[in-house]
Design an enzyme around this catalytic site. Sequence first.
Site, PDB file in Angstrom:
ATOM      1  N   GLY A   1       0.819  -1.203   0.000  1.00 61.87           N
ATOM      2  CA  GLY A   1       0.000   0.000   0.000  1.00 61.87           C
ATOM      3  C   GLY A   1       0.856   1.256   0.000  1.00 61.87           C
ATOM      4  O   GLY A   1       2.047   1.219   0.329  1.00 61.87           O
ATOM      5  N   CYS A   2       0.238   2.372  -0.351  1.00 59.87           N
ATOM      6  CA  CYS A   2       0.994   3.624  -0.496  1.00 59.87           C
ATOM      7  C   CYS A   2       1.491   4.152   0.850  1.00 59.87           C
ATOM      8  O   CYS A   2       2.688   4.417   1.016  1.00 59.87           O
ATOM      9  CB  CYS A   2       0.152   4.663  -1.224  1.00 59.87           C
ATOM     10  SG  CYS A   2      -1.480   4.964  -0.507  1.00 59.87           S
ATOM     11  N   PHE A   3       0.597   4.312   1.826  1.00 61.64           N
ATOM     12  CA  PHE A   3       1.037   4.728   3.155  1.00 61.64           C
ATOM     13  C   PHE A   3       2.034   3.719   3.718  1.00 61.64           C
ATOM     14  O   PHE A   3       3.045   4.086   4.318  1.00 61.64           O
ATOM     15  CB  PHE A   3      -0.159   4.823   4.108  1.00 61.64           C
ATOM     16  CG  PHE A   3      -0.797   6.177   4.197  1.00 61.64           C
ATOM     17  CD1 PHE A   3      -0.041   7.331   4.329  1.00 61.64           C
ATOM     18  CD2 PHE A   3      -2.176   6.302   4.185  1.00 61.64           C
ATOM     19  CE1 PHE A   3      -0.640   8.586   4.434  1.00 61.64           C
ATOM     20  CE2 PHE A   3      -2.787   7.536   4.290  1.00 61.64           C
ATOM     21  CZ  PHE A   3      -2.016   8.684   4.416  1.00 61.64           C
ATOM     22  N   ALA A   4       1.727   2.430   3.534  1.00 66.76           N
ATOM     23  CA  ALA A   4       2.571   1.376   4.101  1.00 66.76           C
ATOM     24  C   ALA A   4       3.996   1.475   3.591  1.00 66.76           C
ATOM     25  O   ALA A   4       4.955   1.287   4.354  1.00 66.76           O
ATOM     26  CB  ALA A   4       1.980   0.010   3.772  1.00 66.76           C
TER      27      ALA A   4
END
Length: 322
Positions: free
Chosen positions: A131-134
Site C-alpha cells: 500500500g501507499c502509506f505502508a
Amino acid sequence: MIQVGIIGGAGYTAGELIRILLNHPEAEIAFVQSSSNAGNPLEEVHRDLIGESTLRFIAEPDFEKADVIFLCMGHGKSKEFIENNSIPASIRIIDLSHDYRLKAEGNDFIYGLPEINREAIRSSKRIANPGCFATGIQLAVLPLAAAGLLENEVHVTAITGSTGAGQAPSRTSHFSWRNSNVSVYKAFQHQHLGEIGQSFRQLQESFDFDINFVPVRGNHTRGIFASVYTDYKGTVEEAVKLYEDFYADHPFVFMTHENPDVKQVVNTNKAVLHIEKHGSKLLILSVTDNLLKGASGQAVQNMNLMFGLDEKAGLNLKPVSF
C-alpha cells in the site's frame, strides 16, 4: 519484450502503469481490460496519453497474449477475479490491491517491498504490491527493525494527496471540499497497519508494540509526507550510518541532510528520508509519490525483478518539482 496485460485499466494506478510501460525498454502492453470502457481508446479515459498510444480497452482479458498481468481493481476485486478466471500457471501476477498483502494459509503471494523481499520477489510468480502509506512508513522504520532497535511504540502522522482515494468521485475527494482543507481519517485503524506490522515482525520478530498511525487527507493531488518517531538510544550520526548501510544497494531510497518536501519525489519511484534526533526520540521524515513508489512504480520495479531486468528499467523519472 515482456507482454503485459492490465486488468481494471481505467483508474489512476492503471493510468500510471500505462504511462510507464509505454516507455519501458523491455516491456510492451498486450492489452488493457476495462469492462466499462470496452472499445474506447485509452486516451479518452487517460487524457494525458493523447498521442501516446492507439490501444483500446478490451472487455475480457486475453491471457494468451500476456506474460504478466497487473491487477488494478478495488480491494476485494482481485481475489474475486483470480477465483473466477482460469489464469494460466505460466502468467505472473502483480496485484495492486490489499487482497493478498497479509500472510494467510493458502496465500502464496510474496509481499512486494523490494527493500526487504528482493530475492523472494525475483523467484516469485505472484506479488502483492504494498500500500501507499505502508511503503513510506515502512521505509522510514525498516533499518531500525532490521537492527532489532524497535524498543517502544512507533508514532506516525502522514498526509496524502487526493489521488490516494482513487478516481471514483466522493465527498472527500470533491475539489470544493478538498481544496484549502485538511482532515484526519481512520485514526489508529487504517487498513495498512496490518502489513506494516507484518514487515516489522519479519525483520524483528520480537516487535510487539503499537503503531500509532494518524492518516491525514491533504489538499494536494499526489505525494505522501510521513513523520515518524520512536525511542532510540544511539546518536543521530549512528542512525544515519545505519540507514545508509541498510539502503546502500537499493536504488530508489535516498537519504538527505535537508528537511525534505513532497515535490522532490512526485512523478518518481523515489523515497527520500531525513533523520533527526530530539532527546530520546528519533524522528524520520519520509516522502514518496503515492501513485508511483506507493503503487504503479513499485509494481513495475517488482516486474523488473521477476523477469531478471535492471531494477530501474523504465523508472528513471524526473521529479515534477515546479
